[in-house]
Scaffold this active site. Sequence first.
Site, short mmCIF file in Angstrom:
data_model
loop_
_atom_site.label_atom_id
_atom_site.label_comp_id
_atom_site.label_asym_id
_atom_site.label_seq_id
_atom_site.Cartn_x
_atom_site.Cartn_y
_atom_site.Cartn_z
N HIS A 68 0.84 -1.21 0.00
CA HIS A 68 0.00 0.00 0.00
C HIS A 68 0.87 1.26 0.00
CE1 HIS A 68 -3.39 -2.50 2.11
NE2 HIS A 68 -3.04 -2.98 0.93
N HIS A 250 -0.61 -11.53 -4.55
CA HIS A 250 0.73 -11.05 -4.25
C HIS A 250 1.83 -11.97 -4.79
CE1 HIS A 250 -0.49 -7.64 -1.93
NE2 HIS A 250 -1.27 -8.38 -1.17
#
Length: 264
Positions: A68, A250
């Site tokens: 993030h 991911h």
Amino acid sequence: MSKLNKATFEGIGIHTGKFCKVMVYPSDGGLWIKKGDMFFSNFHDMLVPSENATLLENDYLRLSTVEHLLCALAMLSVNDAVIEIVEGEEVPILDGSAIKFYKVLSDVFSKKHKKNILKSIKKPIFYMEDESFVYLFPHKRFEIRVYLDYTSKGLGLLSEEFILGRDKRESILNARTFGFLSDYELLKSKGKALGANFENVLVFDNKGKPLKKIRSLKEAQRHKILDFIGDLYLNGFLPRAQIVAVKPGHKINAKVSKMINLFV
């Protein structure tokens, strides 16, 4: 309004459930992680494959959930930055999105810190793993389209696109981490999501109904784009490419990010 010299982010880590704190400030060149008096770059050398977060680790440091923060830096066109670990082993989850990172860092990094963060790729790139795949076509700008299948979770088939320079960055940055109530106990049993709560995760029930108000009807798929951009930015740049990502996560994102270095 005066600029800040550095930004401090602190709070709970979504996976450890422990307090964590990092500082972010301009570097003399490139992306770095600092722990004590030591600085580390080349993030891919520290990358540990993980399904639930992007984890960087070596003999001296461990830092999880960097995606993030990296997405916020990418959206600011900043790739000369130090991420200093002050306490803990995670970047704090904050509200589950990247918007606070973006807003606070915009007061640290001025126009002089912003650069062209795009690099051209020489030829198409394709990578497939299990039911997921990513295709990158050389292009004049950065575009990404994600396709997700959550039919078993009640959300159905989802898709969304983002074109850098055309679409509002905030549409992606505002999208929160999401999960499913049915997965929570399993994640806890694996030592994950120990800091997850309704304030930092958009939670869906087994019928695909959000348990708290959503920020947009496409929040889930937009968060997948947020994660993908953050994982690509382990390189410190984004590719000039049209990207098609089917069921990304991911683990595959990080592998594709590393492959891109071979084609720029």
